[in-house]
Design a protein around this motif. Sequence first.
Motif, PDB file in Angstrom:
ATOM      1  N   UNK A 133       0.831  -1.205   0.000  1.00  0.00           N
ATOM      2  CA  UNK A 133       0.000   0.000   0.000  1.00  0.00           C
ATOM      3  C   UNK A 133       0.864   1.253   0.000  1.00  0.00           C
ATOM      4  N   UNK A 134       1.935   1.249   0.779  1.00  0.00           N
ATOM      5  CA  UNK A 134       2.795   2.428   0.854  1.00  0.00           C
ATOM      6  C   UNK A 134       3.429   2.732  -0.502  1.00  0.00           C
ATOM      7  N   UNK A 135       3.911   1.686  -1.171  1.00  0.00           N
ATOM      8  CA  UNK A 135       4.518   1.893  -2.490  1.00  0.00           C
ATOM      9  C   UNK A 135       3.477   2.364  -3.501  1.00  0.00           C
ATOM     10  N   UNK A 136       2.283   1.787  -3.456  1.00  0.00           N
ATOM     11  CA  UNK A 136       1.217   2.203  -4.373  1.00  0.00           C
ATOM     12  C   UNK A 136       0.822   3.648  -4.111  1.00  0.00           C
ATOM     13  N   UNK A 137       0.714   4.022  -2.855  1.00  0.00           N
ATOM     14  CA  UNK A 137       0.366   5.403  -2.483  1.00  0.00           C
ATOM     15  C   UNK A 137       1.402   6.380  -3.053  1.00  0.00           C
ATOM     16  N   UNK A 138       2.657   6.035  -2.917  1.00  0.00           N
ATOM     17  CA  UNK A 138       3.715   6.935  -3.365  1.00  0.00           C
ATOM     18  C   UNK A 138       3.643   7.195  -4.866  1.00  0.00           C
ATOM     19  N   UNK A 139       3.300   6.167  -5.629  1.00  0.00           N
ATOM     20  CA  UNK A 139       3.331   6.299  -7.082  1.00  0.00           C
ATOM     21  C   UNK A 139       1.973   6.619  -7.700  1.00  0.00           C
ATOM     22  N   UNK A 174       8.352 -11.026   3.079  1.00  0.00           N
ATOM     23  CA  UNK A 174       9.637 -10.332   2.974  1.00  0.00           C
ATOM     24  C   UNK A 174       9.887  -9.877   1.539  1.00  0.00           C
ATOM     25  N   UNK A 175       9.526 -10.718   0.560  1.00  0.00           N
ATOM     26  CA  UNK A 175       9.707 -10.341  -0.842  1.00  0.00           C
ATOM     27  C   UNK A 175       8.811  -9.163  -1.220  1.00  0.00           C
ATOM     28  N   UNK A 181      10.177  -1.574  -1.260  1.00  0.00           N
ATOM     29  CA  UNK A 181      11.336  -0.698  -1.012  1.00  0.00           C
ATOM     30  C   UNK A 181      11.978  -0.268  -2.330  1.00  0.00           C
ATOM     31  N   UNK A 182      12.046  -1.174  -3.282  1.00  0.00           N
ATOM     32  CA  UNK A 182      12.593  -0.835  -4.593  1.00  0.00           C
ATOM     33  C   UNK A 182      11.756   0.262  -5.256  1.00  0.00           C
ATOM     34  N   UNK A 200      18.769   0.550   0.816  1.00  0.00           N
ATOM     35  CA  UNK A 200      19.405  -0.287   1.825  1.00  0.00           C
ATOM     36  C   UNK A 200      18.373  -1.169   2.524  1.00  0.00           C
ATOM     37  N   UNK A 201      17.161  -0.621   2.715  1.00  0.00           N
ATOM     38  CA  UNK A 201      16.084  -1.458   3.244  1.00  0.00           C
ATOM     39  C   UNK A 201      15.758  -2.603   2.315  1.00  0.00           C
TER      40      UNK A 201
END
Length: 592
Positions: A133-139, A174-175, A181-182, A200-201
């Motif tokens: 969700x965080x990655x989707x929100x960012x983009x 984890x994946x 993070x990528x 790094x994360x």
Amino acid sequence: MPLPQSHPPSPSLSTPQPAVTPARPLEGWHVGAWSPAMAWAAAFIAVALLVWFGTLGMRHLLGPDEGRYGEISREMLATGDWVTIRYNALKYFEKPPFHMWVTALTYALWGVGEWQARLCVALAGLAGIVMSMLATWRWFGARAAAFAGLALLAAPMWSVAAHFNTLDMTLAGVMACVLACMLLAQHPAASASARRGWMLGCWVAMGVAVLTKGLVGVALPGLVLVIYIGITRDWRLWRRLHLASGMVVLLAVTVPWFWLVSARNPEFLHFFFIHEHWQRYTSGVHARPGPIWYFVPLVVGGFLPWVGLFPRLWRAIGTPPVDEPDDVAERFRPALLAGIWAIAIFVFFSLSHSKLPGYIVPVIPAMGILAGVALDRLDVRAWRRQLGGMAIVAACGLLASPVVATLNANHTPNAFYRAYAIWAAAAFVVMLLGIAAARWLLRRGVLPSVAVYALGMYLGFTAALVGHETVGGPASGADIAPLVQQKLTPGMPFYGVKMLDHTLPFYVRHPLIMVAEADELSFGTEVEPNRWLPDMATFAKVWRNGQPAMAVMSPETYLALSPTLPLYVVARDWRRVVVTNVPGPAPTLASR
């Protein structure tokens, strides 16, 4: 079939450029005030979390995976050896230790139990949802992020898998963090320090993935990255990965355990890297074959609530992000990367000679991100069609649920399936009620409707999971464990006669000594032959020597041995018979 366009064509006077659709805000969401929508969202999250964690201990552990990893973690805590992994006191090097470390730590904090054994996978599944969700929100904006979270919550391959104590779900969680993070690191608005931190994360998460299930933790992200760069020709991306510092972090996470376990166990390296990696993938050494299309029905069933959106998921791969930079060189394609992630991992495991259902779980977070993008662009009419299609599927499932009552599979008594048929029917009823409520809420917008629909699917699949206790519970050995514990002392030998019972050792808190058949513990018996009895003649001699002992065996083995050996029944169920060589009164349960 060609991939969707990874970037728009170059501008020209003759080609009009469509404007990028801005991300729509959350319907009814008013920033800075506690709106009714925020209250409903808080209530939704509270219910989802209550069900997520509250159902962890409602079922007994199933074999083989749940009992195996629950017992390995218990033995790790009991022996204090957190380096050399053991199962039934034998060396067990098929998997790295991270999952077992977390579970053993959970036991140390809250005691040994069923919900404690499943807490690691539940946390991994929740982390996968939050990070996706965080990655989707960012983009793509907050609304797309909400849809992505709902898609993962309702997908049984994710929410149900997050309630089984398996390494596959921990790896998948984890994946998902690796992918998220990528994506976060590559956002054009990220500062240099933020990009470095997220990358790094990403490297830390890959190290944890390696410690969870081996080299796939770096091989799969590496494969995805190479394919992505090959398609987009974005060679500058290599410089944004922080390869030097990232490799240092990766090695710092992974090398200490590999070095320690290899120093203490010289046989580890060949078995782990050659047998468990190369031979597992390239040969049928583990006898887990499957056709090339093995994972197709699993992906369809595992993402069933959103299967009607599959064509839109494909088109979403070419969706540009919100506020895309004008500089073509700076353009990064998050949806394309998510699509390649799902497709590449799917193909990778489809080509393997060893297949198990859990292998495909890591594709689900990427599909959830694409579903969030697709749902964000869905109109009311299209969503109404999706609801209608899923209503037909759920109705067919309800009508077919009596078929469950006719099953008699894996030697499981039919009576257990008859009890489970009621739960299966109830699950489809819950789904149909969720679909009806979602259709009614369409007047308030697509997002509230999708939220109620996702909650209905999630609760329906959870009901089916909890109800499986009617089948799985009697197979676990938990019911007879108190009877066994009345006679089983800590130092007493407990033999598994031609039988590796994956759940009873966990419930009686006592490992087995294998007899005659090593099953999956053959490696351990080869390197430590003094820790098992290789044949029945040796067992018979030890059994008659006068030292009190107990043994578990199948009913068939019991009938074959009872004429020649002193076997005094302590407890039995439809799968196993537990006996002792010391006569005495039959134990009773005070609570029964």
